[in-house]
Design a protein around this motif. Structure first.
Motif, PDB file in Angstrom:
ATOM      1  N   MET A 213      20.567 -47.038 -29.961  1.00  0.00           N
ATOM      2  CA  MET A 213      21.670 -46.351 -29.287  1.00  0.00           C
ATOM      3  C   MET A 213      22.370 -47.304 -28.322  1.00  0.00           C
ATOM      4  N   LYS A 214      23.688 -47.205 -28.267  1.00  0.00           N
ATOM      5  CA  LYS A 214      24.470 -48.049 -27.341  1.00  0.00           C
ATOM      6  C   LYS A 214      24.141 -47.660 -25.903  1.00  0.00           C
ATOM      7  N   LYS A 215      24.392 -48.613 -24.982  1.00  0.00           N
ATOM      8  CA  LYS A 215      24.125 -48.358 -23.568  1.00  0.00           C
ATOM      9  C   LYS A 215      25.361 -48.668 -22.725  1.00  0.00           C
ATOM     10  N   ILE A 216      25.597 -47.805 -21.763  1.00  0.00           N
ATOM     11  CA  ILE A 216      26.696 -47.960 -20.805  1.00  0.00           C
ATOM     12  C   ILE A 216      26.074 -48.083 -19.427  1.00  0.00           C
ATOM     13  N   LEU A 217      26.467 -49.105 -18.673  1.00  0.00           N
ATOM     14  CA  LEU A 217      26.013 -49.230 -17.286  1.00  0.00           C
ATOM     15  C   LEU A 217      27.161 -48.806 -16.382  1.00  0.00           C
ATOM     16  N   PHE A 218      26.940 -47.717 -15.622  1.00  0.00           N
ATOM     17  CA  PHE A 218      27.965 -47.221 -14.699  1.00  0.00           C
ATOM     18  C   PHE A 218      27.621 -47.660 -13.283  1.00  0.00           C
ATOM     19  N   LEU A 219      28.609 -48.250 -12.598  1.00  0.00           N
ATOM     20  CA  LEU A 219      28.450 -48.715 -11.215  1.00  0.00           C
ATOM     21  C   LEU A 219      29.336 -47.867 -10.303  1.00  0.00           C
ATOM     22  N   HIS A 220      28.697 -47.104  -9.438  1.00  0.00           N
ATOM     23  CA  HIS A 220      29.413 -46.124  -8.605  1.00  0.00           C
ATOM     24  C   HIS A 220      30.130 -46.755  -7.421  1.00  0.00           C
ATOM     25  N   GLY A 221      30.934 -45.952  -6.745  1.00  0.00           N
ATOM     26  CA  GLY A 221      31.673 -46.382  -5.559  1.00  0.00           C
ATOM     27  C   GLY A 221      30.782 -46.470  -4.321  1.00  0.00           C
ATOM     28  N   PHE A 222      31.353 -46.972  -3.253  1.00  0.00           N
ATOM     29  CA  PHE A 222      30.592 -47.316  -2.044  1.00  0.00           C
ATOM     30  C   PHE A 222      29.881 -46.125  -1.405  1.00  0.00           C
ATOM     31  N   PHE A 223      30.531 -44.972  -1.322  1.00  0.00           N
ATOM     32  CA  PHE A 223      29.945 -43.802  -0.672  1.00  0.00           C
ATOM     33  C   PHE A 223      29.144 -42.940  -1.639  1.00  0.00           C
ATOM     34  N   ALA A 224      29.054 -43.343  -2.891  1.00  0.00           N
ATOM     35  CA  ALA A 224      28.462 -42.511  -3.936  1.00  0.00           C
ATOM     36  C   ALA A 224      27.034 -42.918  -4.254  1.00  0.00           C
ATOM     37  N   SER A 225      26.519 -42.384  -5.365  1.00  0.00           N
ATOM     38  CA  SER A 225      25.193 -42.741  -5.861  1.00  0.00           C
ATOM     39  C   SER A 225      25.220 -42.678  -7.382  1.00  0.00           C
ATOM     40  N   GLY A 226      24.095 -42.991  -7.986  1.00  0.00           N
ATOM     41  CA  GLY A 226      23.990 -42.918  -9.438  1.00  0.00           C
ATOM     42  C   GLY A 226      24.096 -41.498  -9.975  1.00  0.00           C
ATOM     43  N   GLN A 227      24.072 -40.512  -9.076  1.00  0.00           N
ATOM     44  CA  GLN A 227      24.205 -39.098  -9.462  1.00  0.00           C
ATOM     45  C   GLN A 227      25.585 -38.537  -9.105  1.00  0.00           C
ATOM     46  N   CYS A 228      26.569 -39.405  -8.931  1.00  0.00           N
ATOM     47  CA  CYS A 228      27.911 -38.938  -8.574  1.00  0.00           C
ATOM     48  C   CYS A 228      28.579 -38.253  -9.775  1.00  0.00           C
ATOM     49  N   ILE A 229      29.633 -37.519  -9.502  1.00  0.00           N
ATOM     50  CA  ILE A 229      30.326 -36.757 -10.554  1.00  0.00           C
ATOM     51  C   ILE A 229      30.787 -37.643 -11.714  1.00  0.00           C
ATOM     52  N   PRO A 230      31.431 -38.797 -11.468  1.00  0.00           N
ATOM     53  CA  PRO A 230      31.844 -39.620 -12.614  1.00  0.00           C
ATOM     54  C   PRO A 230      30.667 -40.061 -13.493  1.00  0.00           C
ATOM     55  N   ALA A 231      29.535 -40.391 -12.886  1.00  0.00           N
ATOM     56  CA  ALA A 231      28.359 -40.815 -13.659  1.00  0.00           C
ATOM     57  C   ALA A 231      27.837 -39.669 -14.515  1.00  0.00           C
ATOM     58  N   LEU A 232      27.737 -38.485 -13.919  1.00  0.00           N
ATOM     59  CA  LEU A 232      27.238 -37.316 -14.652  1.00  0.00           C
ATOM     60  C   LEU A 232      28.193 -36.940 -15.780  1.00  0.00           C
ATOM     61  N   ALA A 233      29.490 -37.032 -15.518  1.00  0.00           N
ATOM     62  CA  ALA A 233      30.485 -36.694 -16.541  1.00  0.00           C
ATOM     63  C   ALA A 233      30.442 -37.677 -17.703  1.00  0.00           C
ATOM     64  N   LEU A 234      30.235 -38.947 -17.397  1.00  0.00           N
ATOM     65  CA  LEU A 234      30.116 -39.975 -18.437  1.00  0.00           C
ATOM     66  C   LEU A 234      28.876 -39.709 -19.289  1.00  0.00           C
ATOM     67  N   ARG A 235      27.792 -39.342 -18.616  1.00  0.00           N
ATOM     68  CA  ARG A 235      26.543 -39.012 -19.319  1.00  0.00           C
ATOM     69  C   ARG A 235      26.776 -37.850 -20.297  1.00  0.00           C
ATOM     70  N   GLU A 236      27.498 -36.841 -19.831  1.00  0.00           N
ATOM     71  CA  GLU A 236      27.806 -35.670 -20.660  1.00  0.00           C
ATOM     72  C   GLU A 236      28.701 -36.059 -21.841  1.00  0.00           C
ATOM     73  N   ALA A 237      29.728 -36.873 -21.545  1.00  0.00           N
ATOM     74  CA  ALA A 237      30.687 -37.272 -22.584  1.00  0.00           C
ATOM     75  C   ALA A 237      30.020 -38.061 -23.705  1.00  0.00           C
ATOM     76  N   PHE A 238      28.984 -38.821 -23.368  1.00  0.00           N
ATOM     77  CA  PHE A 238      28.329 -39.678 -24.368  1.00  0.00           C
ATOM     78  C   PHE A 238      26.970 -39.151 -24.818  1.00  0.00           C
ATOM     79  N   ASP A 239      26.681 -37.905 -24.498  1.00  0.00           N
ATOM     80  CA  ASP A 239      25.407 -37.302 -24.886  1.00  0.00           C
ATOM     81  C   ASP A 239      25.203 -37.424 -26.401  1.00  0.00           C
TER      82      ASP A 239
END
Length: 195
Positions: A1-27
Motif C-alpha cells: 500500500m502507498k504511504k503519505i506522510l502528512f506534516l501538520h502546522g505549528f499549532f496543530a498535531s498529528g490528529q488535526c482535522i486535515p490529517a484526519l480528513a486525508l486519512r479518511e480520503a485515502f482509506d
C-alpha cells in the motif's frame, strides 16, 4: 500500500482535522502517517527524516509550518510534495505570538501547552535563512503548492513560484476544512503518488 506522510502546522498535531480528513480520503488506498512534530524546528526536521527513513512514504503533504519542512526535505529524500499554504517566514508568525499557547488538537504525549520565546524564534530564523539551500531544479514540477484564496496568514505563492511551477488554489482559508482536504488536496496527492 502507498504511504503519505502528512506534516501538520505549528499549532496543530498529528490528529488535526486535515490529517484526519486525508486519512479518511485515502482509506483503503494509502496509509496516512501523521506524527506529532516537535515545537523546535531542528527536532521536527530530525523526526521527519527518521519517519521518512523508516516508513519510506511515496508523497509528503504539509500544511503551513509542515509545508516549510516538506519543502526543505523533499529534494533531499527524493519524494514529491504538496505544500498547503506554506509559511516560509515562520519568524514573522512567531514574533507576533511570543508567550504561552495551547495546541489546537490533542497530542500523543499529552502535552498541550508550549511557549514561543526568543530562542525558538532564533532557531527558526537560522532555518529560514537556509530553507532553499537544497533546492534542486529537478523538483520544479515535483513540489506542488496549494493556496487558500481566503488565507490571511501565509501569502507566499510568489516566493513559491520563484522555485516551483505547479500552483493550485482552493476557496478556503489557512487551515483547510475536512471537506476542502477531500475536495482539493486529495486529488492532487493522488496525482503526485501516481507520478
Amino acid at each position: 500500500m502507498k504511504k503519505i506522510l502528512f506534516l501538520h502546522g505549528f499549532f496543530a498535531s498529528g490528529q488535526c482535522i486535515p490529517a484526519l480528513a486525508l486519512r479518511e480520503a485515502f482509506d483503503g488506498k494509502a496509509e496516512v502517517i501523521s506524527p506529532d512534530l516537535p515545537t523546535h524546528p531542528k527536532e521536527a526536521l530530525a523526526l521527519v527524516r527518521n519517519v521518512i527513513d523508516r516508513e519510506r512514504p511515496d508523497v509528503l503533504v504539509g500544511n503551513s509550518c509542515g509545508s516549510f519542512y516538506a519543502q526543505m526535505v523533499a529534494p533531499v529524500v527524493g519524494i514529491p510534495a504538496l505544500l498547503g499554504n506554506p509559511h516560509f517566514r515562520m519568524t514573522e508568525f512567531l514574533n507576533a505570538r511570543i508567550g504561552r499557547h495551547e495546541y489546537k488538537s490533542k497530542r500523543a504525549d499529552g502535552i498541550q501547552v508550549f511557549t514561543i520565546d526568543e530562542p525558538l524564534i532564533a532557531e527558526f530564523a537560522e532555518m529560514e535563512a537556509h530553507q532553499f539551500d537544497n533546492y534542486n531544479p529537478f523538483y520544479k514540477d515535483k513540489v506542488w503548492g496549494i493556496f487558500g484564496e481566503q488565507d490571511t496568514l501565509a501569502r507566499f505563492e510568489p516566493m513559491f513560484l520563484q522555485h516551483y511551477n505547479r500552483s493550485f488554489h482552493f476557496p478556503g482559508g489557512h487551515t483547510p476544512t475536512a471537506d476542502e482536504v477531500k475536495t482539493w488536496y486529495a486529488p492532487l496527492v493522488e496525482k503526485l503518488m501516481i507520478g
